[in-house]
Structures are given as structure tokens and as C-alpha cells.
Design an enzyme around this catalytic site. Structure first.
Site, short mmCIF file in Angstrom:
data_model
loop_
_atom_site.label_atom_id
_atom_site.label_comp_id
_atom_site.label_asym_id
_atom_site.label_seq_id
_atom_site.Cartn_x
_atom_site.Cartn_y
_atom_site.Cartn_z
N GLU A 195 47.36 16.59 33.02
CA GLU A 195 48.86 17.05 33.41
C GLU A 195 49.11 16.58 34.90
OE1 GLU A 195 48.68 21.30 32.84
OE2 GLU A 195 50.90 21.52 32.90
N LYS B 92 56.77 19.79 28.26
CA LYS B 92 55.84 21.09 28.00
C LYS B 92 56.93 22.36 27.40
CE LYS B 92 52.05 23.74 30.18
NZ LYS B 92 51.24 23.76 31.38
N CYS C 202 48.46 21.35 28.01
CA CYS C 202 47.66 22.36 28.72
C CYS C 202 47.99 23.75 27.73
CB CYS C 202 47.96 22.52 30.03
SG CYS C 202 46.58 23.46 30.93
N VAL D 147 43.02 26.19 34.51
CA VAL D 147 42.26 26.87 35.57
C VAL D 147 41.29 27.96 35.25
CG1 VAL D 147 44.28 26.38 37.19
CG2 VAL D 147 44.57 28.29 35.49
C1 ACM Z 1 48.18 25.21 32.21
O1 ACM Z 1 49.12 25.16 31.49
N1 ACM Z 1 48.41 24.28 33.30
C2 ACM Z 1 47.20 26.04 32.56
#
Ligand code: ACM
Length: 269
Positions: free
Chosen positions: A39, A109, A144, A171
């Protein structure tokens, strides 16, 4: 059969030229059919405001798009890479899907995470699958934090994805519980290219925000088992060969079929 390559590295915040150079170096000589990068791999992650993200983002003819298009044609591969995308006055946390034919598609996203909500617009592309132009393989992309919403992976499976590619900047480690479930419950391969390293930014109140990205990029079989996994830090390139056709029969015994047995009439929301 098809070869897929996951790239794990440490992008430097605010230095796209350096990051693209790193990517080119890491992939030099790699022969593969799909290249998956993390990402926001061109800019780094820790934006604090929409203005900052907007200034770093690129339109359809930006240097990153052109770089990934060249990477796709040079490697004769589909390239999936996270980048900050600008469109009109909007800025998205997006994934570019560059095909070796020169065509590009963009996934934005859907489920923004933490401070991304202050920096990006909510994605409006919806979920879709892309057919590999040279192989019998359909690829769906989620980014993510989308993993936490099983509807994302299920939508991609219902659209016929064989492989779910997930560019990530994770993370924590809780995804290691959920992500394999997305593979198992949909009988799809799941590929996670996560970044590593840390980023520190100073917040308005003077305090420091340090994010540590958890690496461990991994390729899950359609049974949910990890086939190959990178270390938690450092650069790693994983290339493996898979058979996308093995995901297409959704039976898990002679009576049960993962998609046909669904009872949407009883589901809420
Ligand atoms: C995330 O969506 N970068 C944890």
C-alpha cells in the site's frame, strides 16, 4: 500455472523517486506473471492532513503510473501497487493495476484506517476483478484494512476472483488471524504484500507518532494455510507458482459448496 511475486520493502516517506528506484532494483531480473507491491509504496504512509496527501498524490499521468506501466510491459506481468491517487479535488488511497497490454485500472480503498480518514476520500471504485491477459487467472484487489470486512473478500469471490491481492501497510499482527480466514471461507488464494520499517511524524500538539509496519508478507493457500512468508523486517521478494484453476470448484465436500450454500435472505445489512 502462474507465478506471483510479493515485494516487501521500506518506502521512504515523501521520496517517490527513491522508492521507485528501490522497486526497480528489487525486481531486476525477476520473471513472473503478477507483481504485488505494498500500500502507498511510492509515497510512504504517514500523511497527517488531506492537503499533504493531495500534494503528494498523482493523477492518471503521474510518474508512478508511468513507472508501473513500464514495469508491467518490461516484465510482461500484471503489476498491482498502492499509490496516492488524485482525481479532481479528491484524493484516494488506491491500488494501480497495470497490465502488460498497457491498460490500467484503479481500485480505491473502501475501508479507510485510523488517520487515513483525515487524509483520504472514501474509495468509490467498488470491488471488481481483473482477468490476467496472458494467463487463465482472475485477480481481485483489496487494500490492507479491507481485510477486516469479510464482505470485501466475499464480493471479490462472488465476482470470480481466484487470487485476492492485498497491498498493505499493516501496523499490528491481528490480521494474521483474519486474513487466512478470508482465503478459507472463499476458497481463494490471498497474497499480502506488507511493508516494513517505521515512520515518525510530529503531530500538531508537538507529540511524535511512530508507526512500525509489521512485514511478514505472506501468500495463503485457498485452504487458509500460509505457503510462504517473509521475515518481519527487511526487504524480501517471494515468488511462487500456483494453479488458479484449483479455486474454482467451491465444494468442500460432496454436499457443501461455499458460494451456492449461502442464504442471503437471512443475512442482515
Ligand atoms: C491499514 O489499513 N493500513 C492498516
Amino acid at each position: 500455472m502462474l507465478k506471483i511475486t510479493l515485494v516487501q520493502f521500506t518506502p521512504e516517506f515523501g521520496n517517490p523517486a527513491h522508492n521507485l528506484q528501490q522497486i526497480a532494483g528489487l525486481l531486476h531480473g525477476v520473471e513472473t506473471d503478477i507483481i504485488l507491491l505494498p500500500e502507498l509504496c511510492t509515497t510512504g504512509y504517514s500523511f497527517l492532513t488531506k492537503e499533504e496527501a493531495f500534494d503528494a498524490a498523482e493523477g492518471p499521468d503521474g510518474q508512478s503510473t508511468n513507472f508501473f506501466k513500464q514495469l508491467a510491459s518490461g516484465h510482461n506481468a500484471m503489476v498491482i501497487a498502492g499509490f496516492a491517487e488524485k482525481n479532481g479535488d479528491k484524493v484516494y488511497n488506491s491500488a494501480l493495476i497495470a497490465l502488460p497490454t498497457g491498460e490500467v485500472k484503479v481500485y480505491r480503498k473502501t475501508h479507510l484506517f485510523f488517520r487515513e480518514k483525515q487524509c483520504f476520500n472514501e474509495g468509490d471504485s467498488g470491488f471488481f476483478v481483473v482477468e490476467h491477459p496472458l494467463k487463465d487467472c482472475k485477480v481481485g484487489v483489496m487494500i490492507c484494512n479491507d481485510w477486516r470486512y469479510p464482505e470485501a473478500a466475499r464480493s471479490l469471490a462472488l465476482l470470480g476472483a481466484d487470487v485476492i491481492a492485498c497491498p498493505s501497510n499493516l501496523v499490528s499482527d491481528v490480521w494474521r488471524i483474519g486474513m487466512p480466514a478470508r482465503a478459507l471461507e472463499n476458497k481463494v488464494y490471498v497474497a499480502v504484500a506488507n511493508r516494513c520499517g517505521t515512520e515518525t511524524r510530529q503531530l500538531d500538539d508537538g507529540s511524535l507518532q511512530t508507526l512500525t509496519f509489521t512485514g511478514g508478507s505472506v501468500f495463503y493457500n485457498y485452504t487458509g494455510e500460509p505457503i510462504e512468508q517473509a521475515g518481519k523486517s527487511g526487504q524480501h521478494i517471494i515468488t511462487l507458482e500456483i494453479d488458479p484453476l484449483l479455486t474454482r470448484d467451491k465444494h468442500f465436500n460432496v454436499f457443501n459448496n461455499l458460494l451456492e450454500d449461502r442464504r442471503p435472505g437471512f443475512y442482515v445489512g
